[in-house]
Structures are given as structure tokens and as C-alpha cells.
Write an enzyme that holds these catalytic residues in place. Structure first.
Site, mmCIF file in Angstrom:
data_model
loop_
_atom_site.group_PDB
_atom_site.id
_atom_site.type_symbol
_atom_site.label_atom_id
_atom_site.label_comp_id
_atom_site.label_asym_id
_atom_site.label_seq_id
_atom_site.Cartn_x
_atom_site.Cartn_y
_atom_site.Cartn_z
ATOM 1 C CD GLU A 59 -2.553 -1.174 2.462
ATOM 2 O OE1 GLU A 59 -4.096 -1.815 2.455
ATOM 3 O OE2 GLU A 59 -1.843 -1.532 2.991
ATOM 4 C CD GLU A 113 -4.146 -6.163 3.864
ATOM 5 O OE1 GLU A 113 -3.034 -5.293 4.074
ATOM 6 O OE2 GLU A 113 -3.761 -7.111 2.465
#
Length: 268
Positions: free
Chosen positions: A122, A142
Site C-alpha cells: 500500500e 489481508e
């Protein structure tokens, strides 16, 4: 940097370039709350210092850019009753983190060597340019941990890839090679690991050759207009473009071209 003990982030400025290094190689540059706090201080200084024009973000060692959130710390926080986090980092150390610094006006280059997973991926996605070694690996795992890509991965990947491709990676946590990431346009260049620093230096050199106000104007206008209709983008007033348009550099560029010499940028 803040706090006692060994810093989590190395921040060095040289020849117009700020080098920001997540320095936790023993845990593959996983980011705990203190790391985020120190990164926030680095980005504050980078934006405020007109002597530095480009940042290079990387991770220490040759195994990982960053594997994202320090899950051992997260487990301890959960055990202590600390509320869980969701999208964004408002109210957390280091806010606004790079993933939410939508007004950061200078170019940021990600130098990726090894794993860029979860929050590490990210961070890279939030940079303007990504240069990676051919042994780098990218993923947002995730979903396999009962989490969401809360630092913008869910949003940015779906904007930077075709939707079905992005959903495939987001919903499975599958890993992506550097070659695949390059093919999908997520990376600017992939090189052997022993060429990585030289390649990053070539990019920063080219970035420094441009006019500083023009670079800021271009970054602001591109990022703010991504979701605008084209007509609205043309009609929008951008702060850094106003500064560039009335700057000495806007006169110096054409004059240097006419005089067949290199321009002397003054940033004003």
C-alpha cells in the site's frame, strides 16, 4: 526521529533527494506504531524543505521493502482491548500517513527489493513511481488474516488495475511477481537487484532536471483531476499551477531553450 532507542526510520537528505528508509530488517521492515510516527515526521520535513525535491522510500536489507503492519504488535493491542482499526489512519500515530497525504506535492519514488506485502504494498502504491528488483513480490494478503487493506490498497488497486484483476488479488491474497506487476502497469521499471540503485539514481536524476514548481503543478493537477470529468479538470484552479504560471522558472525555461543552455531553476 521521535522516541528513545534505535530509530525505526532512517531519514537522510543529499543533493536534493530525501532518502526515507524503513529500518527494521530483522522483521522484514514491518511497521509498528512508532515506525508510522517516525515516517510521519520524515514526510513533514520533506514537504517543508524546499532544498529537497524528490523522496526515495525503501526498506533496509535485501529481503523486503516492507511486509506491512507489525502483526505481533497488533495482537498485543487486541489482547489489551485496544479498538480495532479500519480504513484510514486518522487518530493514529503518523497521521496523515503517506497513503493519506493527498496534498503531498513533491514526487516520491518507491525503491522495492523483495517483499512488498500488505501495508508495504500500500505504501508503494501511494508513491508516484515504483522501481523494483526482479526478485520483488507484491500482495495484499489481508483477507487471509481477517483484515482489510485499510491503508488504501482496496481503493488504489481497483483504480490502478482492471477491476476483475484487482478483485482477484484482493479477494484471494495471491502474490504477484515483479514481472506481472510491470505487465499490468503497476511498476515503472524492473531491473536485476544489482542494478536497482543505479536505476533509481537515473530516475531521481531525471526528476531533478525538471523545474520544481512544474513538477508540483503536474502532480497536483493529475492527482486532483483523476475522478473529474475532463471539462471540469480544465476549469479547475490548481494552487501549484498558479504559482508556476507566475514564477521566474516559467520564464527561465523558454529563455534557456532559446539560448541553448541548461536552465537554472530557482523554485520561484
Amino acid at each position: 526521529m521521535s522516541g528513545g532507542g534505535r530509530p525505526r526510520v532512517r531519514y537522510e537528505k543529499k543533493d536534493g533527494v530525501a532518502h526515507v528508509t524503513i529500518d527494521r530488517p530483522g522483521v522484514l521492515n514491518a511497521m509498528d506504531l512508532r515506525t508510522h510516527e517516525e515516517l510521519g515526521e520524515a514526510w513533514d520535513d520533506f514537504e517543508a524543505d524546499d532544498e529537497v525535491r524528490v523522496a526515495v522510500l525503501t526498506g533496509a536489507g535485501d529481503r523486503a521493502f516492507s511486509v506491512g503492519q507489525d502483526l505481533r504488535e497488533r495482537a498485543r493491542l487486541n489482547a489489551s482491548g485496544t479498538p480495532p482499526t479500519t480504513f484510514g489512519s486518522r487518530g493514529q500515530p503518523g497521521w496523515p500517513r503517506l497513503t493519506e497525504r493527498f496534498g503531498l506535492s513533491k514526487p516520491v519514488v518507491a525503491r522495492v527489493d523483495g517483499y512488498a506485502l500488505g501495508g508495504g504494498f500500500e505504501l508503494a502504491l501511494a508513491c508516484d513511481i515504483i522501481i523494483a528488483s526482479d526478485r520483488s513480490v507484491f500482495a495484499l494478503p489481508e483477507v487471509r488474516l481477517g483484515l482489510v487493506p485499510g491503508a488504501g490498497g482496496a481503493f488504489r488497486l481497483a483504480r490502478q488495475l482492471p477491476l476483475k484483476i484487482a478483485m482477484g488479488y484482493l479477494l484471494t491474497g495471491r502474490r504477484m511477481t515483479a514481472e506481472t506487476a510491470l505487465r499490468w502497469g503497476l511498476l515503472n521499471e524492473v531491473v536485476p537487484a544489482d542494478r536497482l540503485d543505479a536505476c533509481v539514481a537515473e530516475w531521481t536524476g531525471d526528476l531533478l532536471r525538471g523545474a520544481p514548481l512544474a513538477a508540483r503543478a503536474i502532480k497536483e493537477s493529475v492527482m486532483r483531476s483523476l475522478d473529474m470529468p475532463l471539462e471540469e479538470a480544465f476549469d479547475t484552479s490548481f494552487e501549484w499551477e498558479r504559482r508556476r504560471m507566475h514564477s521566474e522558472d516559467a520564464v527561465e525555461g523558454p529563455r534557456a531553450f532559446a539560448e541553448q543552455r541548461e536552465p537554472r531553476w530557482r523554485g520561484r
